[in-house]
Scaffold this motif. Structure first.
Motif, PDB file in Angstrom:
ATOM      1  N   PRO A   1       0.803  -1.228   0.000  1.00 54.45           N
ATOM      2  CA  PRO A   1       0.000   0.000   0.000  1.00 54.45           C
ATOM      3  C   PRO A   1       0.837   1.279   0.000  1.00 54.45           C
ATOM      4  CG  PRO A   1      -0.566  -1.455   1.859  1.00 54.45           C
ATOM      5  CD  PRO A   1       0.763  -1.883   1.328  1.00 54.45           C
ATOM      6  N   GLY A   2       2.171   1.144  -0.039  1.00 58.22           N
ATOM      7  CA  GLY A   2       3.025   2.307  -0.209  1.00 58.22           C
ATOM      8  C   GLY A   2       3.663   2.885   1.032  1.00 58.22           C
ATOM      9  N   SER A   3       3.386   2.305   2.206  1.00 56.38           N
ATOM     10  CA  SER A   3       4.015   2.840   3.417  1.00 56.38           C
ATOM     11  C   SER A   3       4.145   1.757   4.470  1.00 56.38           C
ATOM     12  CB  SER A   3       3.212   4.016   3.991  1.00 56.38           C
ATOM     13  OG  SER A   3       2.107   3.561   4.760  1.00 56.38           O
ATOM     14  N   PHE A   4       4.927   2.085   5.507  1.00 58.54           N
ATOM     15  CA  PHE A   4       5.150   1.175   6.629  1.00 58.54           C
ATOM     16  C   PHE A   4       3.866   0.829   7.363  1.00 58.54           C
ATOM     17  CE2 PHE A   4       4.648   5.118   8.821  1.00 58.54           C
ATOM     18  CZ  PHE A   4       4.208   4.792  10.099  1.00 58.54           C
ATOM     19  N   LYS A   5       2.817   1.633   7.176  1.00 60.63           N
ATOM     20  CA  LYS A   5       1.589   1.486   7.963  1.00 60.63           C
ATOM     21  C   LYS A   5       1.022   0.072   7.914  1.00 60.63           C
ATOM     22  CE  LYS A   5       0.646   5.859   9.270  1.00 60.63           C
ATOM     23  NZ  LYS A   5       0.382   6.295  10.649  1.00 60.63           N
ATOM     24  N   ILE A   6       1.216  -0.634   6.811  1.00 61.79           N
ATOM     25  CA  ILE A   6       0.604  -1.957   6.674  1.00 61.79           C
ATOM     26  C   ILE A   6       1.190  -2.957   7.661  1.00 61.79           C
ATOM     27  CG2 ILE A   6       2.188  -2.743   4.866  1.00 61.79           C
ATOM     28  CD1 ILE A   6      -1.592  -3.571   5.329  1.00 61.79           C
ATOM     29  N   ARG A   7       2.405  -2.729   8.139  1.00 61.74           N
ATOM     30  CA  ARG A   7       2.970  -3.664   9.123  1.00 61.74           C
ATOM     31  C   ARG A   7       2.083  -3.716  10.372  1.00 61.74           C
ATOM     32  NH1 ARG A   7       8.299  -5.620   8.451  1.00 61.74           N
ATOM     33  NH2 ARG A   7       9.469  -4.569   6.805  1.00 61.74           N
ATOM     34  N   GLY A   8       1.891  -2.569  10.987  1.00 65.68           N
ATOM     35  CA  GLY A   8       1.103  -2.535  12.213  1.00 65.68           C
ATOM     36  C   GLY A   8      -0.376  -2.706  11.973  1.00 65.68           C
ATOM     37  N   ILE A   9      -0.902  -2.027  10.956  1.00 65.07           N
ATOM     38  CA  ILE A   9      -2.332  -2.114  10.689  1.00 65.07           C
ATOM     39  C   ILE A   9      -2.706  -3.510  10.221  1.00 65.07           C
ATOM     40  CG2 ILE A   9      -4.098  -1.307   9.057  1.00 65.07           C
ATOM     41  CD1 ILE A   9      -3.026   1.525   9.527  1.00 65.07           C
ATOM     42  N   GLY A  10      -1.860  -4.123   9.412  1.00 70.19           N
ATOM     43  CA  GLY A  10      -2.124  -5.503   8.994  1.00 70.19           C
ATOM     44  C   GLY A  10      -2.139  -6.458  10.179  1.00 70.19           C
ATOM     45  N   HIS A  11      -1.167  -6.283  11.063  1.00 74.90           N
ATOM     46  CA  HIS A  11      -1.101  -7.120  12.268  1.00 74.90           C
ATOM     47  C   HIS A  11      -2.349  -6.926  13.122  1.00 74.90           C
ATOM     48  CE1 HIS A  11       0.534  -9.180  15.752  1.00 74.90           C
ATOM     49  NE2 HIS A  11       0.372  -8.094  16.494  1.00 74.90           N
ATOM     50  N   ALA A  12      -2.766  -5.679  13.314  1.00 72.71           N
ATOM     51  CA  ALA A  12      -3.946  -5.392  14.123  1.00 72.71           C
ATOM     52  C   ALA A  12      -5.205  -5.964  13.476  1.00 72.71           C
ATOM     53  CB  ALA A  12      -4.090  -3.883  14.323  1.00 72.71           C
ATOM     54  N   CYS A  13      -5.339  -5.778  12.161  1.00 70.81           N
ATOM     55  CA  CYS A  13      -6.530  -6.270  11.474  1.00 70.81           C
ATOM     56  C   CYS A  13      -6.644  -7.793  11.566  1.00 70.81           C
ATOM     57  CB  CYS A  13      -6.515  -5.821  10.016  1.00 70.81           C
ATOM     58  SG  CYS A  13      -6.873  -4.056   9.778  1.00 70.81           S
ATOM     59  N   GLU A  14      -5.530  -8.486  11.389  1.00 71.91           N
ATOM     60  CA  GLU A  14      -5.561  -9.948  11.518  1.00 71.91           C
ATOM     61  C   GLU A  14      -5.977 -10.366  12.928  1.00 71.91           C
ATOM     62  OE1 GLU A  14      -2.446 -11.950   8.558  1.00 71.91           O
ATOM     63  OE2 GLU A  14      -1.498 -10.528   9.925  1.00 71.91           O
ATOM     64  N   GLU A  15      -5.476  -9.655  13.928  1.00 74.33           N
ATOM     65  CA  GLU A  15      -5.820  -9.981  15.308  1.00 74.33           C
ATOM     66  C   GLU A  15      -7.298  -9.695  15.579  1.00 74.33           C
ATOM     67  OE1 GLU A  15      -5.908 -11.202  19.134  1.00 74.33           O
ATOM     68  OE2 GLU A  15      -4.349 -11.584  17.637  1.00 74.33           O
ATOM     69  N   TYR A  16      -7.808  -8.577  15.077  1.00 75.19           N
ATOM     70  CA  TYR A  16      -9.208  -8.244  15.326  1.00 75.19           C
ATOM     71  C   TYR A  16     -10.153  -9.229  14.617  1.00 75.19           C
ATOM     72  CZ  TYR A  16      -7.740  -3.896  17.547  1.00 75.19           C
ATOM     73  OH  TYR A  16      -7.171  -2.973  18.399  1.00 75.19           O
TER      74      TYR A  16
END
Length: 306
Positions: free
Chosen positions: A33-48
């Protein structure tokens, strides 16, 4: 499988000093998606999702919303992103391209964030752009990758908006037992909420954001970011919008990668590493990326002055 990719760790010939200082680039701009954000947001989304969430609601000025939308599409979960009126048309277009619904509300992130939180139902998960321990755990993986490559930096240079990236990097340094590695946190003038908080000795809220680096546009950093910045002696640097834009243009020429001014803040310090970071031999720069600025916009800013 994770939603982020392992990004390249490159030695920068353009930034490294001839007398032995090496600047390493962690190329988070290469994330899907073009930025580091997917690391944390992806991890959070998978957990949720594991906890039963059936929809994601996110507040964002741009890149976090794009990452949340991307994660939702990959996981088959609908996403609603609330953005402020200052969000660019390009950012809104990229969020919609991932299949998410976009709601525009408020003059700043704070208003958009309040509306997003008010819309959350028990079936939803709220995806904050920077203030969630799950995000920091995910972002920390970039430091794990640096450690796995066998490179221990003498300093880490990164940009700061709300403080999510900084918290993630510090989390990564801690879990790799690199707590002694100093962090240099860079902001642009007009979006320097961390710098002002550190000088005041307490969390402060900026009256508004005047920098063009809108991805750094959190009027107040996360409490954990402020506390860790003090605990670990984070060094704060503030650069001008012009310096950030010039660094983006120079980086585009040197490394053939387009990043936005929020990332350019850290790059501006990295380009002046022999002066500003003269005591360090191995400097790690987090090239956090960002896709809300185009080549045309960067060149216009550079030509017109900002």
């Amino acid at each position: 499988m994770t939603l982020h990719i392992q990004t390249p760790l490159l030695e920068s010939g353009a930034m490294s000093a001839p007398r032995g200082q090496i600047v390493w680039l962690k190329m988070e701009a290469m994330q899907p998606p073009g930025s580091f954000k997917i690391r944390g947001i992806g991890h959070a989304c998978e957990e949720y999702v594991r906890r039963g969430a059936t929809r994601f609601i996110s507040s964002s000025g741009g890149n976090a919303g794009i990452a949340a939308a991307y994660a939702g599409r990959r996981l088959g979960v609908p996403v609603l992103v609330v953005v402020p009126e200052t969000t660019t048309e390009r950012a809104k277009q990229l969020i919609r391209r991932e299949g998410a619904e976009v709601v525009v509300h408020g003059a700043s992130f704070q208003e958009a964030n309040a509306l997003a939180q008010s819309m959350v139902t028990p079936a939803d998960a709220f995806i904050h752009p920077f203030d969630d321990p799950l995000l920091w755990q995910g972002h920390a993986s970039m430091i794990d990758e640096v450690a796995a490559a066998g490179i221990k930096p003498d300093a880490v240079v990164l940009s700061v908006g709300g403080g999510g990236l900084m918290c993630g990097v510090i989390e990564g340094l801690r879990r790799n037992r690199w707590e002694s590695v100093p962090v240099v946190a860079v902001e642009t003038q007009g979006a320097d909420s961390l710098s002002k908080a550190l000088k005041a000795g307490q969390l402060i809220e900026l009256p508004g954001i005047t920098s063009i680096a809108t991805s750094l546009g959190a009027r107040k950093v996360a409490l954990q970011a402020f506390e860790w910045a003090r605990q670990y002696g984070v060094r704060s640097e503030v650069v001008s919008d012009q310096a950030a834009v010039d660094a983006c243009v120079r980086f585009m020429d040197d490394h053939r990668v387009v990043v936005e001014p929020a990332c350019g803040a850290a790059l501006a310090v990295a380009y002046d590493a022999p002066t500003l970071l003269g005591g360090y031999e191995n400097v790690l720069v987090i090239v956090c990326g960002g896709v809300t600025a185009t080549v045309t916009q960067l060149e216009k800013w550079a030509d017109d002055g900002v």
